[in-house]
Write an enzyme that holds these catalytic residues in place. Structure first.
Site, mmCIF file in Angstrom:
data_model
loop_
_atom_site.group_PDB
_atom_site.id
_atom_site.type_symbol
_atom_site.label_atom_id
_atom_site.label_comp_id
_atom_site.label_asym_id
_atom_site.label_seq_id
_atom_site.Cartn_x
_atom_site.Cartn_y
_atom_site.Cartn_z
ATOM 1 N N ASP A 284 0.864 -1.171 0.000
ATOM 2 C CA ASP A 284 0.000 0.000 0.000
ATOM 3 C C ASP A 284 0.910 1.233 0.000
ATOM 4 O O ASP A 284 2.135 1.127 0.053
ATOM 5 C CB ASP A 284 -0.976 -0.020 1.186
ATOM 6 C CG ASP A 284 -2.213 0.823 0.873
ATOM 7 O OD1 ASP A 284 -2.167 1.629 -0.076
ATOM 8 O OD2 ASP A 284 -3.225 0.692 1.578
HETATM 9 C C1 BGC Z 1 -5.031 3.186 -0.055
HETATM 10 C C2 BGC Z 1 -5.206 2.165 -1.142
HETATM 11 C C3 BGC Z 1 -5.117 2.836 -2.484
HETATM 12 C C4 BGC Z 1 -3.791 3.554 -2.579
HETATM 13 C C5 BGC Z 1 -3.590 4.233 -3.905
HETATM 14 C C6 BGC Z 1 -3.787 4.032 -0.257
HETATM 15 O O1 BGC Z 1 -3.731 5.074 0.648
HETATM 16 O O2 BGC Z 1 -4.995 2.527 1.189
HETATM 17 O O3 BGC Z 1 -6.436 1.503 -0.998
HETATM 18 O O4 BGC Z 1 -5.283 1.904 -3.505
HETATM 19 O O5 BGC Z 1 -3.721 4.528 -1.563
HETATM 20 O O6 BGC Z 1 -4.440 5.281 -4.063
#
Ligand code: BGC
Length: 749
Positions: A284
Site C-alpha cells: 500500500d
Molecule cells: C489506499 C489504497 C489505495 C492507494 C492508492 C492508499 O492510501 O490505502 O487503498 O489503492 O492509496 O491510491
C-alpha cells in the site's frame, strides 16, 4: 433489447468462463528472455511504483518522472489522470529506456471511473451479483479506455466498524456475501482475457485484517485469533484469488504484531502456499517505508529485505526498494532469486495485459472518445442505485407516493435536497473525476429529478436546500420550517458529505453529522407526514428519527443517478428490495455489533436481566439487523422442508421453502439461508449466512426456493486450525433478514 438487458447478456457470456491463468508457457518464456537482459537497477526499477498527478496519501519524495522512466527506474505509475501525459510516459518508457519495458498504469476505480455508481457498500445492499459484475465491466471499459490497466479494487475487507471511513468500500460484515461479491467484481473487471483492450487487472486489498482496526481508526493495530482471521477476513480474499485476481495489495496495519507488508505468514504461507495463488503483490502507499515507523525495520535496507522476503513484489509510492534493495542484496539479506521472482511477477502481468505486444493498447484517443460516459451506462447506474436503497420503515404505508396519495403539496427539505459540491451523493473515491475539482453538473440531485417527476404527477413541489455551514443555519432553518408548514408531505434529505466518506475519514460519533436530526425534528413540528431519506456511507445512529418519523429510506451514496433512482423508489416504479449488508447499531456503545456473533454462556434476551451479557443502559439488539429491508409488498415464508433429517459427510441436504407475495404489487425478495452449529468442538456463531437468492414475485405468486448444504458449508476452522465439520446437530434458518426466520434442525452424521 433494452441497454441494461444487453449489458447483462454480454456479461453472462463473460461469466461462463474459466479462471484467467496467471502464467502461460509462452508468457513465462518471454519473461525469462527479458529477465536475462536486465541489470539489477532495471530489475529494482520494475518493482518501483511512482505516483502520478494526484496523491492519495502522505507526502512522498518525487523526482523528475520522465528521467526516472528513461533510466528504467519506474515499473508502474499510479493515480495519473492526464491522458496525454500517460501517452508521453509510455513513449518515454518504450522508446527511450534501454529495454523498452512498458509502464503499467494503476488507478483506484472504486465505484465507477467516469460514470459514478453507488458506493460499494450500497452495491452490496442490492445482493445483486449480476448487476455488480455488469457495473465493474463498465468501470473497466471506461478506465481502460482512459489508459488505466490496473484497478486497486476490489476492496474486500470485511468490517464491523462503522467508525472506519473505509467501511463504505467493502461489502459489509459477512464473509459469504463478501466472497460472492469479490468474485463478481473480479470477473467484471478482468473479463476472460486481460489482453483485451477493455479489461483491466484487479487488486484484492488490503491483505489483511484492515477492517478490524482498533477503535475504527484508519491504519490502526489489528490483533485477532487465527480462527477469526481465517473465518471472517479471509473468505473474500480466497474468493478473489480463486476468481483469478491478477494482483493483491497488502495492508497498512499490523496483524498480530507484524506489519502486513512484511507479514510472511499471510502472504507467503497462506496466499501463495495454501491457496496456490501466483499473482503480483503490491504494497500500500509507502507501507514498505512505514515498517520503519511501526518500528519493525531499522532502515531502508532492513525494510526492503523484510518486505521482499515476506512476499511484497512492488513498492507503492514510497521508493524504499529503490533506496534499500541493492544494498540488501549486497549484504546478503535477500537473494538474486528473490528479486528475480518479484520482477517475474511484474513482467508477467505486463505480458498478460498485452502491453509488450502493444504498449499503446489502452492509450487510443479514438477508443477513449467512444467508450467514456455512454448514456446507457447511466441506465445501470440508476437501476443499481435504486436496487441498493433500503426501506427501513414505512409506517402507515406513507410510501410510495402515487397520484392517488392523499396530499397535494410536497416539500423537499435538507442539506442533501439539492447539494452541488463536496462530492455529495458520491465519495472521495471518485478519482476519475479529479480530486476536488469536478464537474458537479453530472450528478442528478434529488431536487433535479424529484421536482419535475412529482410535478408531472400533479403535486406542488417546493425545494429548500439547507446549508450546513454555521454561518447560514438560522436563515435556512426558518425557511425550512415555513416550507414544512405549508406542505402536506415533507421529504427530509439528510446524510454525510461525499468528501467525508473513504480513506482517513473516520469518525468518533455515529450521529448524523452536524446535528441534522434537529432538521427532522423541526420539519416534523407541523404534524405533516415526514419521509426521511438518508445519504450515508456507513451505519449511522438516528434514534429520534427512528422513533418518530413514519418512513425512512436509506439511499447510501447513490452516485451520478442519485435523484433519478430516488424518483424510482419513492414513486414505486421500483419496489425497494435492498437489504442491509451490515448491522445498524442503536448507539455507538454497541459497536462492534454484528449478526454472526457467538452466543456467550450468558446470552441476554431481555434488557436489564442481571448476570447476562448486556448493558445497564441499552438493549443489545441492533436498530436494524443484517439482511433487513422492507418492500412495498409483503412476503410470507412457509415452513422449511428438508430433504432428510440427517445427512452423512458425503451427502447434500436440500433446504426448501415456499415464499408468497401476499401484497398487491410485484416485488423482489432476497431469501436468505443461515445455519447454526449446535454441537461443534468450539463455540460457533449464532447464525452464519450460507446462501441467498433474489426472487421476483407478482402479487399472489409463490416460489419454491431451494438451498443445498453439504459438508463444505458446515466446516469451520477448529482449535488445531483444521477446516472440518463436526458431526452433530445443526439449525438451519430461512428468512428475509437475519432475525425474522423460519428454523428447523438436522443432524450431520
Ligand atoms: C489506499 C489504497 C489505495 C492507494 C492508492 C492508499 O492510501 O490505502 O487503498 O489503492 O492509496 O491510491
Amino acid at each position: 433489447m433494452r441497454p441494461i438487458v444487453a449489458l447483462l447478456v454480454m456479461l453472462f457470456s463473460l461469466s461462463a468462463r474459466t479462471q484467467i491463468p496467471t502464467s502461460t508457457p509462452d508468457i513465462d518464456a518471454r519473461v525469462e528472455v527479458l529477465l536475462k537482459k536486465m541489470t539489477l537497477d532495471e530489475k529494482i526499477g520494475q518493482m518501483n511504483q511512482v505516483t502520478g498527478d494526484i496523491s492519495t496519501g502522505t507526502n512522498v519524495a518525487q523526482s523528475d518522472m520522465m528521467s526516472q522512466i528513461r533510466s528504467g527506474h519506474v515499473g508502474s505509475v499510479l493515480s495519473h489522470t492526464n491522458f496525454d501525459n500517460k501517452i508521453k510516459m509510455q513513449e518515454e518508457a518504450v522508446k527511450k529506456s534501454r529495454l523498452g519495458i512498458p509502464i503499467i498504469f494503476g488507478f483506484d476505480v472504486i465505484h465507477g471511473y467516469k460514470t459514478i455508481f453507488p458506493i460499494p457498500l450500497a452495491q452490496a445492499a442490492s445482493w445483486d451479483l449480476a448487476s455488480i459484475e455488469a457495473l465493474e465491466r463498465i468501470a473497466a471499459t471506461e478506465a481502460s479506455s482512459d489508459g488505466q490497466n490496473w484497478t486497486f479494487s476490489p476492496m474486500v475487507d470485511l468490517s464491523r466498524e462503522p467508525r472506519w471511513g473505509r467501511v463504505m468500500e467493502g461489502a459489509g460484515e459477512d464473509p459469504y456475501l463478501g466472497a460472492r461479491i469479490a468474485e463478481a467484481r473480479v470477473k467484471g473487471f478482468q473479463g476472460t482475457d486481460l489482453a483485451q483492450p477493455n479489461t483491466i487487472a484487479t487488486c484484492a486489498k488490503h491483505f489483511a485484517g484492515y477492517g478490524f482496526s482498533e477503535g475504527g481508526r484508519d491504519y490502526n493495530t489489528v490483533d485477532m485469533s487465527e480462527q477469526r482471521l481465517r473465518e471472517f477476513v479471509m473468505p473474500p480474499f480466497k474468493a478473489a484469488a480463486d476468481a483469478g485476481s491478477a494482483t493483491f495489495m497488502n495492508a497498512f496495519n499490523t496483524l498480530n504484531g507484524t506489519p502486513c507488508t512484511m507479514n510472511k505468514h499471510i502472504q507467503e504461507d497462506m496466499l501463495r502456499g495454501e491457496w496456490k495463488w501466483n499473482g503480483m503483490m503490491v504494497s500500500d502507499w509507502n507501507s514498505v517505508g512505514e515498517t520503519m515507523v511501526h518500528g519493525s525495520a531499522s532502515d531502508v535496507v532492513d525494510a526492503s529485505a523484510k518486505c521482499l522476503i515476506a512476499g511484497c513484489d512492488m513498492d507503492m509510492a514510497g521508493g524504499t526498494y529503490m533506496l534499500g534493495m541493492k544494498k540488501a542484496l549486497e549484504e546478503g539479506r535477500v537473494t538474486q532469486d528473490q528479486i528475480d521472482e518479484a520482477v517475474r511477477r511484474v513482467l508477467r502481468l505486463k505480458f498478460q495485459l498485452g502491453l509488450f505486444d502493444n504498449p499503446f493498447l489502452y492509450l487510443n484517443a479514438k477508443t477513449r472518445e467512444q467508450n467514456l460516459e455512454k448514456p446507457e451506462y447511466r441506465d445501470l447506474a440508476r437501476s443499481v442505485a435504486a436496487e441498493s436503497m433500503v426501506l427501513l420503515k414505512n409506517d402507515g404505508g406513507v410510501l410510495p407516493i402515487t397520484p392517488s396519495s392523499p396530499f397535494k403539496k410536497i416539500a423537499l427539505i435538507g442539506p442533501y435536497a439539492d447539494s452541488r459540491g463536496n462530492k455529495d451523493y458520491m465519495s472521495f473515491w471518485t478519482l476519475g473525476l479529479g480530486m476536488r475539482e469536478y464537474d458537479s453538473t453530472k450528478v442528478v440531485t434529488p431536487a433535479m429529478a424529484l421536482k419535475p417527476a412529482l410535478e408531472a404527477m400533479g403535486f406542488e413541489v417546493t425545494v429548500t436546500q439547507i446549508c450546513m455551514d454555521a454561518a447560514c443555519t438560522e436563515v435556512d432553518y426558518s425557511a425550512a420550517l415555513k416550507a414544512a408548514r405549508d406542505a402536506d408531505l415533507v421529504i427530509c434529505l439528510l446524510g454525510e458529505r461525499g468528501l467525508d466518506c473513504g480513506e482517513s475519514r473516520c469518525v468518533s460519533s455515529l450521529e448524523l453529522p452536524r446535528g441534522q436530526e434537529t432538521i427532522a425534528r423541526m420539519v416534523s413540528r407541523g404534524n405533516k407526514p415526514v419521509v426521511t431519506v438518508l445519504f450515508n456511507s456507513r451505519p449511522l445512529v438516528f434514534p429520534w428519527i427512528t422513533e418518530n418519523v413514519p418512513a425512512i429510506l436509506l439511499a447510501w451514496q447513490p452516485g451520478f443517478e442519485a435523484g433519478n433512482a430516488l424518483v424510482d423508489v419513492l414513486t414505486g416504479k421500483v419496489n425497494p428490495s435492498g437489504k442491509l449488508p451490515i448491522t445498524f447499531p442503536r448507539n455507538l456503545g454497541q459497536v462492534p455489533i454484528y449478526y454472526n456473533h457467538l452466543n456467550t454462556g450468558r446470552p441476554q434476551e431481555t434488557m436489564g436481566t442481571m448476570w447476562t451479557s448486556g448493558y445497564l443502559d441499552s438493549s443489545v439488539q441492533p436498530a436494524w439487523p443484517f439482511g433487513f429491508g422492507l418492500s412495498y409488498t409483503q412476503f410470507r415464508y412457509f415452513d422449511i422442508q428438508l430433504s432428510k433429517s440427517a445427512i452423512s459427510m458425503d451427502e447434500t441436504l436440500e433446504v426448501s421453502i415456499n415464499v408468497t407475495n401476499t401484497g398487491s404489487v410485484a416485488g423482489t425478495e432476497v431469501v436468505q439461508c443461515y445455519i447454526h452449529d449446535l454441537s461443534a468442538d468450539i463455540a460457533r456463531p449464532v447464525k452464519e449466512l450460507k446462501g441467498f437468492e433474489r426472487i421476483k414475485l407478482n402479487p399472489g405468486e409463490t416460489r419454491k426456493v431451494v438451498f443445498k448444504l453439504s459438508k463444505d458449508d458446515l466446516r469451520y476452522w477448529n482449535q488445531d486450525i483444521q477446516f472440518k465439520a463436526d458431526p452433530g446437530k445443526f439449525k438451519v434458518f430461512v428468512g428475509g433478514n437475519s432475525q425474522d426466520v423460519k428454523e428447523v434442525e438436522f443432524t450431520l452424521r
